[in-house]
Design an enzyme around this catalytic site. Structure first.
Site, PDB file in Angstrom:
ATOM      1  N   HIS A  83      29.263  37.302  42.705  1.00 27.64           N
ATOM      2  CA  HIS A  83      30.635  37.723  42.992  1.00 27.64           C
ATOM      3  C   HIS A  83      31.528  37.317  41.825  1.00 27.64           C
ATOM      4  CE1 HIS A  83      34.555  37.813  45.238  1.00 27.64           C
ATOM      5  NE2 HIS A  83      33.991  38.922  45.699  1.00 27.64           N
ATOM      6  N   HIS A 108      44.093  40.278  44.179  1.00 29.98           N
ATOM      7  CA  HIS A 108      42.704  39.924  43.940  1.00 29.98           C
ATOM      8  C   HIS A 108      42.553  38.587  43.228  1.00 29.98           C
ATOM      9  CE1 HIS A 108      38.458  41.079  42.672  1.00 29.98           C
ATOM     10  NE2 HIS A 108      38.493  41.278  43.965  1.00 29.98           N
TER      11      HIS A 108
END
Length: 551
Positions: free
Chosen positions: A436, A205
């Protein structure tokens, strides 16, 4: 660099990380040159991605228009039967079965080198970000400072937001696009790196660029995937390092260290991949002077850690840094912890299982004082978009494809939603640019002072931050994550806190920190619901007149 490292596998990291209770979707790696990777990053959804993002792509390609007030009508091929659960709320039926865990692993093996003779072409293709024709209007050049001005205009934090299409140009003042990061003004780019994942049920990630120039080295830690949607109409965060110059020949590899130990921490993070190719980048980093760095590196690396190893990663790493490098402030037990994120994992049956125990104990730490702190009383505010936040966004409902909180997880932790606060960013003009970005901080009870601030890839999940096992003697982490921690002591402040920069566009003192959303956060009202990606919303159209039926 070896010839073998010139072309590696490229991947786009997933936005999901609730691997402990949901299906985890990761993008499959593909082997390509940097030029091909650039074309793929801007050409559209040619990659395998999360189920939530797939649903967003589907609805963009085949929108469901509002018809006769509230019935969705497909504009393209015949629609499937609409699922029974719908509306601005969400169904809590016990018949909803969890998706099965899948042990896929995303891999991006090693580094991708950009040949010097191809640099201009590669940079152009990666940065082009092809947009729909209706959104291609340029911002007035006299309103937006150029990249050089931004990097040399007194932004001591080197913390930036991404540019957003569709808002007033003044709100993009001080923001960066990927084309700015890859601009020749920053240096003559020679090579850059990507990495891999080895543990099942986790995600790679981290979003980081290692940019090697003829003139030196630069590290960029950010929250955007290398896809068009993430650089278009979303609120994202970027930390852009200074240009690190090469050390004199013969200098010791430990030279060029910063007060924050950023150099050794970055090397340790890269070495945790056990990748021979990334070890080449470790040698490159050793040859450069990183002493100007004023932030602390905070990462997660998949594994199980015991003893002193527990404090190397995740929330225990944050706890250690806060104890060692912050000071107590008056009434600090009243200073809330604020977490803001774009995805949520399983927190357990109640708040005592993780959120308000080990996780809060780490985020509430301030100073290494022998006095026992009442961390269990520290308030927690969680900022996550409501259904209406998403519906009224610039992208409309498809923005929810990047907010993959599932009904399967949500229905098992209704207690969590009492902590939720709306996404609001009026002062920066970004309330309609869905986040985000992921940020965490400790703020005073009057929301005017900040004890510390973290921008990171880590969402609210045990997979990202780690969770205790074996009665707290072991920390288990599933995902790679990376962020940077801003502490007042590293910016010449002996007060123990930053002042909040209340208006991101104002000329407040450089010591005022630019939080990218409004404080104090507004608690969910009685009719507000958190965005859940995998149920339909058909009672009200979004900003494009469309409904949301994900399946």
């Amino acid at each position: 660099m070896s010839q073998a490292s010139e072309h590696g596998k490229w991947t786009v990291s997933s936005s999901e990380e609730s691997a402990d209770d949901e299906q985890v979707d990761r993008e499959e790696p593909s082997s390509s040159s940097p030029q091909q990777a650039g074309r793929e990053a801007t050409a559209g959804p040619r990659y395998s991605c999360s189920e939530a993002r797939k649903a967003a792509h589907k609805r963009k390609a085949s929108p469901l228009k509002c018809h006769d007030g509230n019935s969705p009508q497909k504009l393209a091929p015949a629609q499937k039967k609409r699922p029974p659960q719908e509306g601005l709320g969400w169904c809590l039926s016990s018949s909803d079965e969890e998706d099965s865990l899948e042990g896929q692993t995303g891999e991006a093996d090693g580094a991708a080198r950009v040949k010097r003779e191809d640099r201009c072409c590669a940079s152009k293709e990666v940065a082009s970000n092809e947009l729909p024709q209706s959104h291609k209007s340029a911002e007035p050049s006299d309103k937006v400072p150029d990249t050089w001005d931004l990097l040399n205009g007194g932004n001591s934090f080197r913390f930036f937001l991404t540019k957003v299409k569709g808002i007033k140009s003044e709100y993009n003042s001080g923001a960066l696009h990927i084309k700015d990061i890859l601009s020749p003004l920053l240096g003559t780019l020679v090579s850059s790196a990507q990495a891999k994942l080895d543990i099942a049920f986790g995600t790679h990630h981290t979003k980081m660029m290692l940019l090697c120039y003829e003139e030196g080295l630069r590290v960029v830690i950010h929250t955007s995937n290398l896809i068009n949607e993430d650089w278009y109409q979303k609120t994202q965060g970027i930390w852009l390092s200074p240009l690190y110059r090469r050390l004199p020949p013969g200098a010791d590899g430990s030279a060029g260290e910063s007060h924050t130990n950023f150099k050794s921490d970055l090397i340790n993070y890269l070495m945790s991949y056990n990748s021979p190719t990334l070890n080449e980048w470790v040698e490159v980093i050793k040859q450069h002077d990183l002493s100007e760095t004023r932030v602390y590196l905070l990462g997660s690396s998949p594994g199980r850690y015991q003893g002193n190893e527990k404090e190397k990663w995740g929330h225990l790493r944050l706890r250690k840094l806060l104890k060692e490098h912050t000071t107590r402030v008056p009434d600090q037990d009243l200073w809330p912890v604020i977490g803001q994120f774009s995805s949520i994992g399983s927190m357990g049956a109640d708040q005592s299982k993780w959120l308000c125990s080990e996780f809060r104990d780490s985020l509430a730490a301030l100073g290494n004082n022998a006095k026992t702190l009442t961390n269990h009383e520290v308030p927690i505010h969680l900022v996550y978009p409501t259904v209406d936040n998403v519906r009224q966004s610039l992208e409309g409902y498809p923005a929810g494809g990047s907010l993959p909180y599932s009904i399967q997880t949500a229905q098992k932790q209704l207690w969590l939603h009492t902590y939720f606060h709306k996404w609001s960013a009026e002062t920066s003009g970004r309330s309609h640019a869905m986040p985000h970005i992921k940020t965490y901080m400790r703020v005073s009870s009057d929301f005017q002072r900040i004890a510390w601030f973290l921008v990171t890839s880590a969402n609210l999940s045990k997979a990202a931050w780690g969770a205790f096992e074996k009665n707290g003697t072991q920390l288990m982490i599933r995902s790679y994550e990376l962020g940077v921690l801003f502490l007042p002591s590293e910016f010449g402040l002996d007060t123990g806190y930053f002042q909040l920069k209340e208006n991101l566009l104002s000329d407040e003192p450089v010591s005022s920190f630019p939080v990218p959303y409004d404080l104090p956060p507004e608690k969910y009202g009685s009719k507000d619901r958190p965005w859940i990606w995998n149920i339909p919303y058909t009672r009200a159209p979004d900003t494009h007149g469309n409904m949301w039926v994900p399946k």
